[in-house]
Design an enzyme around this catalytic site. Structure first.
Site, mmCIF file in Angstrom:
data_model
loop_
_atom_site.group_PDB
_atom_site.id
_atom_site.type_symbol
_atom_site.label_atom_id
_atom_site.label_comp_id
_atom_site.label_asym_id
_atom_site.label_seq_id
_atom_site.Cartn_x
_atom_site.Cartn_y
_atom_site.Cartn_z
ATOM 1 N N LYS A 39 0.842 -1.201 0.000
ATOM 2 C CA LYS A 39 0.000 0.000 0.000
ATOM 3 C C LYS A 39 0.876 1.250 0.000
ATOM 4 O O LYS A 39 2.079 1.170 0.277
ATOM 5 C CB LYS A 39 -0.901 -0.028 1.239
ATOM 6 C CG LYS A 39 -0.130 -0.077 2.538
ATOM 7 C CD LYS A 39 -0.974 -0.571 3.692
ATOM 8 C CE LYS A 39 -0.163 -0.529 4.977
ATOM 9 N NZ LYS A 39 -0.788 -1.283 6.049
ATOM 10 N N TYR A 258 16.142 29.480 9.598
ATOM 11 C CA TYR A 258 14.960 30.107 10.197
ATOM 12 C C TYR A 258 15.009 30.026 11.720
ATOM 13 O O TYR A 258 15.412 29.010 12.278
ATOM 14 C CB TYR A 258 13.687 29.406 9.722
ATOM 15 C CG TYR A 258 13.306 29.698 8.293
ATOM 16 C CD1 TYR A 258 12.923 30.973 7.898
ATOM 17 C CD2 TYR A 258 13.324 28.682 7.347
ATOM 18 C CE1 TYR A 258 12.566 31.234 6.579
ATOM 19 C CE2 TYR A 258 12.963 28.936 6.027
ATOM 20 C CZ TYR A 258 12.584 30.214 5.653
ATOM 21 O OH TYR A 258 12.235 30.472 4.356
HETATM 22 C C1 PLP Z 1 0.058 -2.144 6.652
HETATM 23 C C2 PLP Z 1 -0.523 -3.450 7.020
HETATM 24 C C3 PLP Z 1 0.303 -4.587 7.110
HETATM 25 C C4 PLP Z 1 1.804 -4.509 7.011
HETATM 26 O O1 PLP Z 1 2.323 -4.057 8.241
HETATM 27 P P1 PLP Z 1 3.877 -3.859 8.503
HETATM 28 O O2 PLP Z 1 3.947 -3.523 9.934
HETATM 29 O O3 PLP Z 1 4.309 -2.760 7.613
HETATM 30 O O4 PLP Z 1 4.550 -5.150 8.167
HETATM 31 C C5 PLP Z 1 -0.309 -5.798 7.319
HETATM 32 N N1 PLP Z 1 -1.649 -5.886 7.482
HETATM 33 C C6 PLP Z 1 -2.451 -4.817 7.431
HETATM 34 C C7 PLP Z 1 -3.929 -4.983 7.632
HETATM 35 C C8 PLP Z 1 -1.921 -3.568 7.212
HETATM 36 O O5 PLP Z 1 -2.719 -2.502 7.186
#
Ligand code: PLP
Length: 366
Positions: A39, A258
């Site tokens: 994702k 800044y």
């Molecule tokens: C993002 C996600 C993962 C992966 O998690 P990591 O900690 O990055 O390995 C697995 N399952 C679900 C439902 C997620 O949203």
């Protein structure tokens, strides 16, 4: 001749290391299959490249949050004549036709989702998500209880995986892990003969009990340590280098950046680099970040600006610190997890913040 070189940051993404990380995770599990969470554009590293690489390595189950991500990854696979299951975590509501058109598997997150999907596409595969402690998405404990007596609600669904998600997997001692494991097993009893998936990256390191049929690692594939505080079993996948735009000298009591938050106490040599918070170099690294030139650490001084950061390169020779030269911002010497600690965040946020202005270079074996 001058090269046409318009970028001031170079992000190198090593697909071979990505593949090795996936294989490493897979080999940690005795019976379970290893999927991949890709994702958010594979946590910012490039979803198209990641899915093709991992699919070629043998990964068959991919997870995304949004249907749009699923569509674009489906197309990336098709361009290479590859096929794999792509699961959409966000659910099917109002997008069921699109899901079917692109052969995407929705994760059903409620009783309503289940009913909706069954009615719309009775034969099409779907996952069922059980909430065992995150309280975000998934069937609630009450829903699960209801299904025990009204099992006809499950009948007619073509279930691919029953899944849940761990809240505290990076802490192997957290009671929450065993609690969620118990709830998940309990819920699985109403889905006889269904395959199950629980573990994210860190969940894989909690042992066999947590593996079930499929793990869904994300962060660890991209080099984030799934066992924080312990040796990182994963390889770094990215290297971020910033280009030096100018080298200048300042003297006490001149200030930098800044808010004038850094003041020179003596003569210093500064290198100004063309990377800033607009590129995902987080502002919370102001006066905290560290760059590396040829393995030598150079402290970031002053605030992180939108497009610029400044490093104290007083200890670095002119041969190494010069306009056009490079400073390592993320790499073997300054891994994502260390930067995350300095920035008071997690490696996930460092990765997903990486901006679009870098020159992105993908490398692979062969
Ligand atoms: C993002 C996600 C993962 C992966 O998690 P990591 O900690 O990055 O390995 C697995 N399952 C679900 C439902 C997620 O949203």
């Amino acid at each position: 001749m001058e090269t046409i070189d318009t970028k001031t940051g170079i992000l190198t993404i090593n697909l071979a290391e990505l593949g090795r990380n996936w294989r490493r995770l897979k080999s940690r599990m005795n019976f379970a299959d290893c999927g991949a969470s890709i994702k958010a554009d594979a946590y910012g590293l490039g979803g198209d490249k990641a899915i093709v690489k991992l699919c070629k390595m043998g990964c068959k189950e991919f997870f995304v949050a949004l249907v749009d991500e699923g569509i674009s990854l489906r197309k990336a696979l098709q361009r290479k004549s590859l096929d794999a299951n792509i699961h959409v975590l966000g659910g099917p509501m109002n997008i069921s036709e699109t899901l079917v058109e692109y052969n995407l598997i929705p994760v059903l997150n409620s009783l309503q989702d289940m009913q909706y999907w069954k009615k719309k596409h009775p034969q099409a595969l779907a996952d069922v998500h059980i909430d065992t402690g995150m309280s975000r998405l998934g069937l609630s404990p009450n829903d699960v209880q209801l299904l025990r007596t009204e099992s006809e609600k499950i009948k007619g669904l073509n279930i691919c995986f029953v899944m849940s998600h761990l809240a505290c997997s990076e802490d192997a001692n957290a009671e929450m892990n065993t609690k969620q494991l118990r709830s998940f097993r309990d819920a699985l009893s109403i889905f006889p003969n269904c395959k199950a998936s629980l573990a994210n990256s860190s969940g894989i390191f909690l042992g066999d009990k947590y593996h079930f049929d499929l793990a869904r690692p994300g962060a660890s594939l991209y080099g984030v340590n799934p066992t924080p505080g312990k040796f990182n079993p994963m390889s770094g996948v990215i290297r971020l280098q910033g280009k030096i735009l100018q080298v200048r000298e300042i003297n006490a009591p001149q200030t930098v950046g800044y808010g004038a938050t850094f003041q020179a106490k003596k003569k210093l040599k500064l290198a100004t680099v063309g990377v800033g918070y607009a590129d995902g170099y987080l502002r919370s690294l102001s006066n905290k970040g560290v760059g590396y030139i040829n393995e030598i650490p150079v402290p970031l001084v002053g605030r992180v600006s939108m497009d610029l950061i400044t490093f104290d390169v007083s200890e670095i020779s002119e041969q190494l610190a010069y306009p056009g030269g490079l400073i390592d911002l993320i790499g073997p010497n300054n891994p994502i997890d260390d930067i995350a600690i300095s920035a008071d965040t997690i490696g996930y946020e460092i990765l997903t913040s990486l901006g679009s202005r870098y020159d992105r270079i993908y490398i692979d074996d062969l």
